[in-house]
Scaffold this active site. Structure first.
Site, mmCIF file in Angstrom:
data_model
loop_
_atom_site.group_PDB
_atom_site.id
_atom_site.type_symbol
_atom_site.label_atom_id
_atom_site.label_comp_id
_atom_site.label_asym_id
_atom_site.label_seq_id
_atom_site.Cartn_x
_atom_site.Cartn_y
_atom_site.Cartn_z
ATOM 1 N N HIS A 65 24.183 70.658 14.021
ATOM 2 C CA HIS A 65 23.793 70.605 12.620
ATOM 3 C C HIS A 65 22.377 71.154 12.538
ATOM 4 C CE1 HIS A 65 26.899 67.156 12.096
ATOM 5 N NE2 HIS A 65 27.435 68.336 11.796
ATOM 6 N N GLU A 109 19.240 68.987 12.109
ATOM 7 C CA GLU A 109 19.017 67.880 13.043
ATOM 8 C C GLU A 109 18.397 68.473 14.303
ATOM 9 O OE1 GLU A 109 22.754 65.856 13.504
ATOM 10 O OE2 GLU A 109 22.979 65.550 11.337
ATOM 11 N N HIS A 163 22.757 64.666 18.205
ATOM 12 C CA HIS A 163 22.687 64.682 16.748
ATOM 13 C C HIS A 163 21.464 63.903 16.279
ATOM 14 C CE1 HIS A 163 26.766 66.283 15.655
ATOM 15 N NE2 HIS A 163 26.955 65.987 16.935
ATOM 16 N N GLU A 200 24.375 59.824 30.927
ATOM 17 C CA GLU A 200 24.539 59.236 32.249
ATOM 18 C C GLU A 200 25.949 59.421 32.807
ATOM 19 O OE1 GLU A 200 20.586 57.802 32.601
ATOM 20 O OE2 GLU A 200 22.207 58.061 34.025
#
Length: 435
Positions: free
Chosen positions: A101, A104, A208, A296
């Site tokens: 986006h 963002e 995001h 992770e």
């Protein structure tokens, strides 16, 4: 002399341009020596910084484009790792994508700083060195450069710049069998789809903005796609564990009370938060044989599948073999080099392997913490294909090709060696537990 150099004004312009380029290169070099500054970086600055890191660390990096945006801006990737120049079997690829986006932008900056951190700390941090020696990292800081170009600085609300220049939300633009009215695939989305199919990414992070939470598949509930309800995937335990690892490692994400939202432990199932059709993380999981989660990694199963033929007894890497875990109905497929990866928590599993040319096979796998487990599996060639096998095995076609049901695992047969009369498929399985 004047004829050779041109007019005085032209000479001045050339000298000015030369000085400007020299100053730019010098400033970039000084910036690299000082470290990347903490501010938003424009398109040209971002690309120049990726190239600068590549120039400074040529043996550890590679810069490449996966395609172009609607308006022709390149989608640049920085790959980092000891083996990025020459791929090595069983070295997994991990992918980070930011700025899907366009408005963002925090993820975009985080990936630039992450690249700097990996490269500057490689020689002094043993954990990072081990990671980059055994993993290839691919960073796409900006998937939506056109949207970024028109977004407003210091303005995190609203939708200006969120979509691409054709006004499509790229995180609703991936192929999805649940979507009754799929939108046309955009150039940026098509580039990522090609990337997913050409490079096997074991784990992906899609960054995001607007909330503080780890969101994991599935994004819709099959058969009730517009309802807000939990939709667990077959690997829900893995996704929950990975999400918790990241959330609990964060300074305060695990509290789950940020941005006017509340999430237990700072994580959420996608459909339980709100349904999304055409999301990238479900596409990667269902089609790309990978996991679209955050950073992770927990426990990993990986291996190489070989197909043996009459002409080549040592076997060649086999693409398109289907590998799955009993009770988890989304299959993964081996790559063009025969590689296969499956993330699993410690425990007992039944691994199932199949290929159109070979008999199905199941075997028991015990995944333990802090160990590497290896199994070699031999599959008998189907009798109706025995006379047509060449030195290069035929590969499975589309990912959704029909595969016959795998037989129930039989412990009595699992330890018996395959008959030498059969042509076989050799599957080398390595279980690597990173944490």
């Amino acid at each position: 002399m004047q004829k050779f150099l041109g007019s005085g004004s032209e000479l001045t312009m050339r000298l000015s341009a030369f000085c400007l380029m020299y100053w730019l290169q010098l400033s970039l070099l000084m910036s690299a020596l000082r470290g990347l500054d903490f501010r938003y970086h424009g398109e040209e600055e971002m690309v120049n910084y990726l190239r600068l890191l590549n120039k400074k660390y040529p043996n550890m990096t590679k810069v490449y484009s996966i395609g172009k945006s609607v308006q022709g801006r390149e989608l640049w990737v920085l790959a980092i790792g000891k083996h990025v120049a020459s791929p090595v079997p069983l070295i997994p690829n991990v992918r980070y994508i930011g700025n899907i986006h366009g408005n963002e932008v925090v993820g975009r900056e985080l990936l630039l700083h992450l690249a700097e951190h990996y490269l500057t700390m490689y020689s002094t941090n043993s954990t990072i060195q081990t990671f980059l020696d055994s993993t290839n990292i691919h960073l796409l800081p900006c998937m939506n450069p056109d949207g970024f170009h028109i977004s407003k600085p210091n303005y995190c609300d609203g939708i200006q710049g969120r979509n691409n220049s054709n006004n499509f939300d790229l995180n609703r633009n991936f192929p999805d069998n649940n979507n009754p009215r799929p939108p046309p695939i955009q150039p940026e989305t098509a580039a990522v789809i090609r990337w997913v199919h050409s490079t096997h990414f074991v784990l992906s992070a899609n960054l995001h903005g607007g909330a503080m939470v780890v969101n994991y598949p599935l994004d819709v509930f099959p058969g009730d796609i517009y309802s807000t309800r939990r939709s667990p995937s077959p690997d829900d335990d893995v996704f929950v564990h990975l999400s918790l690892v990241f959330s609990r490692s964060h300074a305060n994400m695990y509290k789950g009370n940020h941005c006017h939202d509340h999430f237990v432990n700072g994580i959420t199932n996608g459909a339980e938060w709100y349904p999304v059709l055409g999301g990238m993380q479900d596409f990667v999981y269902k089609v790309g044989s990978g996991y679209e989660v955050l950073i992770e990694i927990s426990c990993c199963v990986k291996g190489i599948i070989y197909g043996e033929s009459v002409q080549n007894s040592s076997g060649v890497p086999l693409k398109g073999a289907t590998v799955s875990i009993k009770g988890r109905d989304i299959p993964f497929y081996s790559t063009s080099r025969g590689e296969y990866y499956k993330l699993l928590l410690p425990g007992n599993y039944v691994l199932m392997v199949s290929h159109p040319l070979y008999e199905n096979y199941s075997t028991f796998v015990k995944v333990q913490s802090y160990e590497v487990t290896r199994k070699d599996i031999l599959l008998s060639l189907k009798s109706n294909h025995s006379e047509h096998t060449s030195s290069t095995p035929r590969t499975q076609g589309a990912a959704n090709s029909t595969i016959s049901t795998v037989n129930t695992f039989d412990t009595a047969n699992s330890s018996s060696p395959a008959s030498p009369l059969f042509h076989v498929l050799t599957f080398t399985l390595v279980v690597v537990l990173l944490f």
